[in-house]
Design an enzyme around this catalytic site. Sequence first.
Site, short mmCIF file in Angstrom:
data_model
loop_
_atom_site.label_atom_id
_atom_site.label_comp_id
_atom_site.label_asym_id
_atom_site.label_seq_id
_atom_site.Cartn_x
_atom_site.Cartn_y
_atom_site.Cartn_z
N PHE A 185 31.29 73.08 19.02
CA PHE A 185 29.95 73.57 18.70
C PHE A 185 29.77 73.59 17.18
CE2 PHE A 185 32.78 77.22 18.78
CZ PHE A 185 32.40 77.97 17.67
N CYS A 186 28.50 73.65 16.77
CA CYS A 186 28.14 73.76 15.36
C CYS A 186 26.79 74.45 15.28
CB CYS A 186 28.12 72.38 14.69
SG CYS A 186 26.97 71.21 15.47
N THR A 187 26.18 74.49 14.12
CA THR A 187 24.95 75.27 13.92
C THR A 187 23.79 74.75 14.76
OG1 THR A 187 25.65 75.73 11.66
CG2 THR A 187 23.35 76.18 12.21
N CYS A 192 28.72 68.70 15.66
CA CYS A 192 29.61 68.68 16.82
C CYS A 192 29.35 67.47 17.70
CB CYS A 192 29.51 69.98 17.62
SG CYS A 192 27.86 70.48 18.11
#
Length: 312
Positions: A185-187, A192
């Site tokens: 996951f990322c922002t 990601c």
Amino acid sequence: MTESVSPVKVAALYHFAVVEDPAALRLQVLPLCEAHGLKGTILLATEGMNGTIAGVPAAIDEVIAGLRSLPGFADLEVKYSEASTMPFLRMKVRLKKEIVSMGVDGVDAATEKGAYVDPSEWNALIADPATIVIDTRNAYEVAIGSFAGAIDPKTESFRDFPAWFDDFSEQLRQNAKTKPKIAMFCTGGIRCEKATAYVKAQGFDDVRHLKGGILKYLEHVPEAESLWQGDCFLFDQRVAVGHGLVEADYDQCYACRMPLNAADRASPDYVPGEACPHCIDQRTDEQRARYRERQRQVEKAAEQGRQHLGTA
């Protein structure tokens, strides 16, 4: 009677797609944005489109519809927010080698990315003990919040992720009897998504990522059901948000980019625009003098009611 003014609508957008001629695409994208009075930056590369644009709501809606009508961009991912004033100085559409810099040739996020996981299904995935959960963001972002149990690669830049994963993958191959299930996951989803393509290229097949990133999760998953801990760092004037995308109480250090809470700002080592408790001993006098001059220019611009170029 004073006519009401609509707030500025901000659209953060991206999509990985095969773009044969980014320069030709630019000739479509830039006039579209300029014709509707938008400001911001859009990056174009052979791997797709990424950017943030702002304008009056109706103009933003028309431009997003126009971008989604372009071949390959029907599924353009967009997140909306509002700003009280225009956050950008001009409209720029730039040609780049990558729309998000990983620094590795041949990563095909347009066709080889991992599987999307909807925010409503994310909790079950990462609660499974068989799932290896990886936070693909940088250390200063992870410092103020992440999902419970997620691995922090402690990277300073997304370009560091491939080397970190190469080392980590050796551990996985030595310790796992079967190929693991990996969730990343990322922002907002873009880093990601590209990271999943890299991981799949290293021979891992069961790779997934949070659709829309942390922001969509915090927007749609009730706090009472959430597995998120802390706040989510942002690359804009808000610095960080929490559940429901409510703005959190952080500033950011210009020198080292670390988010600063109330205790950090109360420290005698905190000098706005110049240094903070995290970097006070890590910068030279020359660097601090440069930061000090920039801060003086920012404050001068604010006094004159204009935006400093370095903050756009």
